[in-house]
Motif scaffolding. Structure first.
Motif, mmCIF file in Angstrom:
data_model
loop_
_atom_site.group_PDB
_atom_site.id
_atom_site.type_symbol
_atom_site.label_atom_id
_atom_site.label_comp_id
_atom_site.label_asym_id
_atom_site.label_seq_id
_atom_site.Cartn_x
_atom_site.Cartn_y
_atom_site.Cartn_z
ATOM 1 N N LEU A 20 45.895 48.851 41.048
ATOM 2 C CA LEU A 20 44.433 48.723 41.704
ATOM 3 C C LEU A 20 43.869 47.342 41.553
ATOM 4 C CD1 LEU A 20 41.901 50.049 43.222
ATOM 5 C CD2 LEU A 20 41.336 50.828 40.920
ATOM 6 N N GLY A 21 43.899 46.907 40.129
ATOM 7 C CA GLY A 21 43.588 45.485 39.802
ATOM 8 C C GLY A 21 44.334 44.496 40.672
ATOM 9 N N SER A 22 45.548 44.849 41.040
ATOM 10 C CA SER A 22 46.440 43.754 41.539
ATOM 11 C C SER A 22 45.983 43.815 43.131
ATOM 12 C CB SER A 22 47.659 44.133 41.554
ATOM 13 O OG SER A 22 48.386 43.931 40.270
ATOM 14 N N MET A 23 45.769 44.827 43.714
ATOM 15 C CA MET A 23 45.142 44.993 45.251
ATOM 16 C C MET A 23 43.993 44.366 45.295
ATOM 17 S SD MET A 23 44.463 48.280 47.425
ATOM 18 C CE MET A 23 42.576 48.315 46.777
ATOM 19 N N LEU A 24 43.101 44.550 44.096
ATOM 20 C CA LEU A 24 41.598 43.779 44.392
ATOM 21 C C LEU A 24 41.950 42.058 44.451
ATOM 22 C CD1 LEU A 24 39.526 45.998 42.185
ATOM 23 C CD2 LEU A 24 39.334 45.891 44.613
ATOM 24 N N MET A 25 43.009 41.804 43.348
ATOM 25 C CA MET A 25 43.027 40.222 43.365
ATOM 26 C C MET A 25 43.837 39.772 44.585
ATOM 27 S SD MET A 25 44.876 40.327 39.558
ATOM 28 C CE MET A 25 45.340 38.582 39.699
ATOM 29 N N ALA A 26 44.495 40.475 45.188
ATOM 30 C CA ALA A 26 45.094 40.072 46.376
ATOM 31 C C ALA A 26 44.201 40.249 47.556
ATOM 32 C CB ALA A 26 46.461 41.137 47.113
ATOM 33 N N ALA A 27 43.268 40.933 47.615
ATOM 34 C CA ALA A 27 42.290 41.210 48.639
ATOM 35 C C ALA A 27 41.175 40.060 48.394
ATOM 36 C CB ALA A 27 41.296 42.418 48.538
ATOM 37 N N GLY A 28 40.970 39.604 47.213
ATOM 38 C CA GLY A 28 40.182 38.330 46.938
ATOM 39 C C GLY A 28 40.807 37.298 47.565
ATOM 40 N N LEU A 29 42.160 36.959 47.319
ATOM 41 C CA LEU A 29 42.773 35.891 47.776
ATOM 42 C C LEU A 29 42.758 35.932 49.236
ATOM 43 C CD1 LEU A 29 45.667 35.552 45.038
ATOM 44 C CD2 LEU A 29 43.491 34.105 45.371
ATOM 45 N N LEU B 109 38.489 38.129 40.346
ATOM 46 C CA LEU B 109 38.062 38.182 38.999
ATOM 47 C C LEU B 109 37.682 39.754 38.707
ATOM 48 C CD1 LEU B 109 35.790 35.293 38.267
ATOM 49 C CD2 LEU B 109 38.224 35.560 37.617
ATOM 50 N N LEU B 110 37.321 40.471 39.893
ATOM 51 C CA LEU B 110 37.057 42.125 39.433
ATOM 52 C C LEU B 110 38.355 42.669 39.122
ATOM 53 C CD1 LEU B 110 35.199 44.559 39.505
ATOM 54 C CD2 LEU B 110 35.521 44.613 41.931
ATOM 55 N N GLY B 111 39.409 42.430 40.184
ATOM 56 C CA GLY B 111 40.796 42.773 39.826
ATOM 57 C C GLY B 111 41.502 42.397 38.777
ATOM 58 N N GLU B 112 41.212 41.267 38.194
ATOM 59 C CA GLU B 112 41.757 40.897 36.992
ATOM 60 C C GLU B 112 41.076 41.433 35.865
ATOM 61 O OE1 GLU B 112 44.022 39.668 34.138
ATOM 62 O OE2 GLU B 112 44.604 39.226 36.266
ATOM 63 N N ALA B 113 39.846 41.783 35.919
ATOM 64 C CA ALA B 113 39.200 42.327 34.933
ATOM 65 C C ALA B 113 39.650 43.841 34.797
ATOM 66 C CB ALA B 113 37.649 42.590 35.249
ATOM 67 N N MET B 114 40.030 44.350 35.830
ATOM 68 C CA MET B 114 40.508 45.611 35.884
ATOM 69 C C MET B 114 41.866 45.524 35.178
ATOM 70 S SD MET B 114 40.923 49.202 36.754
ATOM 71 C CE MET B 114 39.440 49.454 37.969
ATOM 72 N N ARG B 115 42.793 44.565 35.674
ATOM 73 C CA ARG B 115 44.042 44.406 34.876
ATOM 74 C C ARG B 115 44.005 44.289 33.705
ATOM 75 N NH1 ARG B 115 48.457 44.083 37.357
ATOM 76 N NH2 ARG B 115 49.498 42.776 35.854
ATOM 77 N N LEU B 116 43.059 43.559 32.982
ATOM 78 C CA LEU B 116 42.896 43.161 31.534
ATOM 79 C C LEU B 116 42.546 44.726 30.795
ATOM 80 C CD1 LEU B 116 41.013 39.894 31.613
ATOM 81 C CD2 LEU B 116 43.254 40.264 30.607
ATOM 82 N N TRP B 117 41.686 45.340 31.366
ATOM 83 C CA TRP B 117 41.151 46.466 30.585
ATOM 84 C C TRP B 117 42.202 47.419 30.529
ATOM 85 C CZ3 TRP B 117 37.603 50.472 33.761
ATOM 86 C CH2 TRP B 117 37.100 51.235 32.631
ATOM 87 N N ALA B 118 43.086 47.389 31.474
ATOM 88 C CA ALA B 118 44.424 48.335 31.504
ATOM 89 C C ALA B 118 45.333 48.110 30.602
ATOM 90 C CB ALA B 118 44.755 48.358 33.067
ATOM 91 N N ALA B 119 45.787 46.789 30.631
ATOM 92 C CA ALA B 119 46.341 46.096 29.766
ATOM 93 C C ALA B 119 46.257 46.332 28.313
ATOM 94 C CB ALA B 119 46.924 44.615 30.187
ATOM 95 N N GLY B 120 45.029 46.514 27.863
ATOM 96 C CA GLY B 120 44.684 46.667 26.812
ATOM 97 C C GLY B 120 44.901 47.967 26.266
ATOM 98 N N HIS B 121 45.140 49.045 27.148
ATOM 99 C CA HIS B 121 45.450 50.397 26.700
ATOM 100 C C HIS B 121 47.001 50.948 26.909
ATOM 101 C CE1 HIS B 121 41.192 52.277 26.714
ATOM 102 N NE2 HIS B 121 40.974 51.301 27.260
ATOM 103 N N ILE B 122 47.691 49.953 27.587
ATOM 104 C CA ILE B 122 48.978 50.759 27.843
ATOM 105 C C ILE B 122 50.100 50.048 26.882
ATOM 106 C CG2 ILE B 122 49.710 48.446 29.214
ATOM 107 C CD1 ILE B 122 50.956 50.700 31.074
ATOM 108 N N GLU B 123 50.871 50.950 26.237
ATOM 109 C CA GLU B 123 52.143 50.876 25.469
ATOM 110 C C GLU B 123 53.345 51.295 26.237
ATOM 111 O OE1 GLU B 123 51.430 51.502 21.150
ATOM 112 O OE2 GLU B 123 49.489 52.395 21.794
ATOM 113 N N LYS B 124 53.751 50.315 27.014
ATOM 114 C CA LYS B 124 54.840 50.979 28.045
ATOM 115 C C LYS B 124 55.905 51.643 27.340
ATOM 116 C CE LYS B 124 53.652 47.059 30.952
ATOM 117 N NZ LYS B 124 54.092 45.519 31.365
ATOM 118 N N THR B 125 56.089 52.910 28.124
ATOM 119 C CA THR B 125 57.201 53.841 27.468
ATOM 120 C C THR B 125 57.079 54.453 26.529
ATOM 121 O OG1 THR B 125 58.727 52.291 26.941
ATOM 122 C CG2 THR B 125 58.734 52.831 29.210
#
Length: 160
Positions: free
Chosen positions: A54-63, A20-36
């Motif tokens: 980083l969020g994906s890595m935390l998610m994978a580590a959690g799993l 969940l920490l990893g997904e929180a990081m990803r949500l926070w990042a996704a709310g900032h990015i406007e790809k390209t």
């Protein structure tokens, strides 16, 4: 990973927290990015240049933690070491070409992967739930609960 998993209540709880920490990081990042379109430099991008990874890595580590087997940790580590460094280098090269001056300033102040505690750099982007939706982060948000349900089921069925 599920076939080799030996989940226990403690590993599922700890894995859920890390995931969940990893997904929180990803949500926070996704709310900032406007790809390209715009260089994201605010929010998590003021701490690390690659908060989605980083969020994906935390998610994978959690799993892997939830699976409670060293094989899961090894599989996650091999995957990240095999694919992420090249992806990070490729994205850095693209961003340096697309946004030469802003990227150079941001890259000087913000580390590539491991986050700094205090934000740095221009911090020009701002969070938006609309960006989270546009970036389809809901698909990744479903991954941690779905994987943990599989691992919980594996634990309930027992290991061979």
């Amino acid at each position: 990973m599920v076939a080799l998993a030996r989940p226990r209540p403690w590993s599922l709880a700890a894995g859920l927290a890390l995931g969940l920490l990893g997904e929180a990081m990803r949500l926070w990042a996704a709310g900032h990015i406007e790809k390209t379109r715009v260089l994201a430099t605010g929010g998590p991008y003021a701490h690390t240049r690659n908060p989605l990874y980083l969020g994906s890595m935390l998610m994978a580590a959690g799993l892997a933690l939830a699976a409670a087997t060293p094989w899961a940790a090894l599989a996650a580590a091999v995957y990240f070491l095999a694919f992420y460094p090249a992806a990070i280098r490729g994205e850095a090269a693209f961003l340096a070409l697309r946004f030469p001056e802003p990227y150079a300033e941001w890259a000087r102040a913000v580390p590539v992967f491991l986050p700094r505690l205090r934000p740095a750099g221009p911090r020009a982007s701002h969070f938006s739930w609309e960006r989270v939706r546009a970036n389809r982060e809901w698909r990744t948000a479903l991954a941690v609960p779905a994987a943990l349900v599989l691992l919980w089921t594996r634990g309930r069925l027992g290991a061979p």
